[in-house]
Structure formats: structure tokens, C-alpha cells
Design a protein around this motif. Sequence first.
Motif, PDB file in Angstrom:
ATOM      1  N   TRP A 196     -73.656-107.747 -74.296  1.00  0.00           N
ATOM      2  CA  TRP A 196     -73.604-106.551 -73.453  1.00  0.00           C
ATOM      3  C   TRP A 196     -72.878-106.831 -72.140  1.00  0.00           C
ATOM      4  N   LEU A 197     -73.062-108.016 -71.578  1.00  0.00           N
ATOM      5  CA  LEU A 197     -72.363-108.370 -70.342  1.00  0.00           C
ATOM      6  C   LEU A 197     -70.854-108.459 -70.568  1.00  0.00           C
ATOM      7  N   ILE A 198     -70.444-109.000 -71.699  1.00  0.00           N
ATOM      8  CA  ILE A 198     -69.018-109.075 -72.016  1.00  0.00           C
ATOM      9  C   ILE A 198     -68.441-107.681 -72.206  1.00  0.00           C
ATOM     10  N   VAL A 199     -69.171-106.808 -72.902  1.00  0.00           N
ATOM     11  CA  VAL A 199     -68.713-105.429 -73.084  1.00  0.00           C
ATOM     12  C   VAL A 199     -68.587-104.739 -71.727  1.00  0.00           C
ATOM     13  N   LEU A 200     -69.570-104.913 -70.853  1.00  0.00           N
ATOM     14  CA  LEU A 200     -69.524-104.320 -69.519  1.00  0.00           C
ATOM     15  C   LEU A 200     -68.337-104.845 -68.723  1.00  0.00           C
ATOM     16  N   LEU A 201     -68.069-106.129 -68.812  1.00  0.00           N
ATOM     17  CA  LEU A 201     -66.930-106.721 -68.108  1.00  0.00           C
ATOM     18  C   LEU A 201     -65.612-106.131 -68.610  1.00  0.00           C
ATOM     19  N   VAL A 202     -65.479-105.961 -69.921  1.00  0.00           N
ATOM     20  CA  VAL A 202     -64.252-105.385 -70.475  1.00  0.00           C
ATOM     21  C   VAL A 202     -64.088-103.934 -70.008  1.00  0.00           C
ATOM     22  N   VAL A 203     -65.182-103.164 -70.004  1.00  0.00           N
ATOM     23  CA  VAL A 203     -65.110-101.769 -69.548  1.00  0.00           C
ATOM     24  C   VAL A 203     -64.687-101.710 -68.086  1.00  0.00           C
ATOM     25  N   VAL A 204     -65.240-102.575 -67.249  1.00  0.00           N
ATOM     26  CA  VAL A 204     -64.873-102.590 -65.827  1.00  0.00           C
ATOM     27  C   VAL A 204     -63.412-102.987 -65.664  1.00  0.00           C
ATOM     28  N   LEU A 205     -62.946-103.932 -66.452  1.00  0.00           N
ATOM     29  CA  LEU A 205     -61.548-104.341 -66.358  1.00  0.00           C
ATOM     30  C   LEU A 205     -60.602-103.235 -66.816  1.00  0.00           C
ATOM     31  N   VAL A 206     -60.997-102.474 -67.823  1.00  0.00           N
ATOM     32  CA  VAL A 206     -60.124-101.425 -68.346  1.00  0.00           C
ATOM     33  C   VAL A 206     -60.087-100.221 -67.408  1.00  0.00           C
ATOM     34  N   PHE A 207     -61.262 -99.760 -66.982  1.00  0.00           N
ATOM     35  CA  PHE A 207     -61.327 -98.530 -66.192  1.00  0.00           C
ATOM     36  C   PHE A 207     -61.304 -98.776 -64.686  1.00  0.00           C
ATOM     37  N   GLY A 208     -61.772 -99.904 -64.242  1.00  0.00           N
ATOM     38  CA  GLY A 208     -61.843-100.184 -62.808  1.00  0.00           C
ATOM     39  C   GLY A 208     -63.130 -99.620 -62.216  1.00  0.00           C
ATOM     40  N   THR A 209     -63.583-100.229 -61.142  1.00  0.00           N
ATOM     41  CA  THR A 209     -64.852 -99.828 -60.544  1.00  0.00           C
ATOM     42  C   THR A 209     -64.764 -98.463 -59.869  1.00  0.00           C
ATOM     43  N   LYS A 210     -63.615 -98.134 -59.305  1.00  0.00           N
ATOM     44  CA  LYS A 210     -63.481 -96.853 -58.611  1.00  0.00           C
ATOM     45  C   LYS A 210     -63.611 -95.690 -59.591  1.00  0.00           C
ATOM     46  N   LYS A 211     -62.941 -95.794 -60.729  1.00  0.00           N
ATOM     47  CA  LYS A 211     -62.998 -94.713 -61.717  1.00  0.00           C
ATOM     48  C   LYS A 211     -64.404 -94.603 -62.302  1.00  0.00           C
ATOM     49  N   LEU A 212     -65.068 -95.736 -62.548  1.00  0.00           N
ATOM     50  CA  LEU A 212     -66.437 -95.697 -63.069  1.00  0.00           C
ATOM     51  C   LEU A 212     -67.383 -95.061 -62.041  1.00  0.00           C
ATOM     52  N   GLY A 213     -67.183 -95.360 -60.758  1.00  0.00           N
ATOM     53  CA  GLY A 213     -67.994 -94.754 -59.704  1.00  0.00           C
ATOM     54  C   GLY A 213     -67.791 -93.252 -59.631  1.00  0.00           C
ATOM     55  N   ASN A 214     -66.540 -92.822 -59.777  1.00  0.00           N
ATOM     56  CA  ASN A 214     -66.240 -91.384 -59.764  1.00  0.00           C
ATOM     57  C   ASN A 214     -66.883 -90.683 -60.956  1.00  0.00           C
TER      58      ASN A 214
ATOM     59  N   GLY B  49     -69.585 -91.626 -62.511  1.00  0.00           N
ATOM     60  CA  GLY B  49     -71.020 -91.577 -62.251  1.00  0.00           C
ATOM     61  C   GLY B  49     -71.376 -90.453 -61.296  1.00  0.00           C
ATOM     62  N   GLY B  50     -70.566 -90.271 -60.262  1.00  0.00           N
ATOM     63  CA  GLY B  50     -70.791 -89.177 -59.308  1.00  0.00           C
ATOM     64  C   GLY B  50     -70.628 -87.812 -59.957  1.00  0.00           C
ATOM     65  N   ASP B  51     -69.616 -87.698 -60.821  1.00  0.00           N
ATOM     66  CA  ASP B  51     -69.389 -86.428 -61.520  1.00  0.00           C
ATOM     67  C   ASP B  51     -70.546 -86.098 -62.454  1.00  0.00           C
ATOM     68  N   ILE B  52     -71.048 -87.109 -63.137  1.00  0.00           N
ATOM     69  CA  ILE B  52     -72.193 -86.879 -64.042  1.00  0.00           C
ATOM     70  C   ILE B  52     -73.419 -86.483 -63.232  1.00  0.00           C
ATOM     71  N   GLY B  53     -73.625 -87.112 -62.081  1.00  0.00           N
ATOM     72  CA  GLY B  53     -74.753 -86.753 -61.224  1.00  0.00           C
ATOM     73  C   GLY B  53     -74.666 -85.320 -60.732  1.00  0.00           C
ATOM     74  N   LYS B  54     -73.473 -84.884 -60.348  1.00  0.00           N
ATOM     75  CA  LYS B  54     -73.290 -83.498 -59.898  1.00  0.00           C
ATOM     76  C   LYS B  54     -73.539 -82.517 -61.040  1.00  0.00           C
ATOM     77  N   ALA B  55     -73.102 -82.886 -62.238  1.00  0.00           N
ATOM     78  CA  ALA B  55     -73.307 -82.012 -63.395  1.00  0.00           C
ATOM     79  C   ALA B  55     -74.790 -81.861 -63.713  1.00  0.00           C
TER      80      ALA B  55
END
Length: 72
Positions: free
Chosen positions: A9-27, A29-35
Amino acid sequence: MGGLSVWHWLIVLLVVVLVFGTKKLGNMGGDIGKAVKGFKDGVRGEDDKPVAPGTVVDKTTIDAEAKEKTKF
């Protein structure tokens, strides 16, 4: 965890962060919270919204007497 260890799971998370970047993942998360907040507000409705302290709420009360039901 579906047969996968914590390391998988940590390797999968690392790959996702590398592909999308932390800024896009944060955005995302914020969009899902607003929804979710918008959905909760929509389900709650207009009448259930909290009222600020000291606010005068105009509610009309109707006085009526109940009559007994008679059997014919």
C-alpha cells in the motif's frame, strides 16, 4: 487489506503521489470535502439550518380547538 501488506500500500501511495503530485491530490481532497458539505446542506434543508444566537425567528402559531369525533 485484500491480501496486500502495508508495504504494498505504501508503494502504491508513493506511485500515486509521483504521478499526480501533492498539489493536485490536495485540490481533489478539498473538492470532495466541498461536495460532501454541499450534499449534507442539501439533505438537511432550509428549515433545519442552525440559527445564530440572538436572532429573532418569526414562527406563526395557529390556535384551534380540537372537536371530538362523534359516531353516527
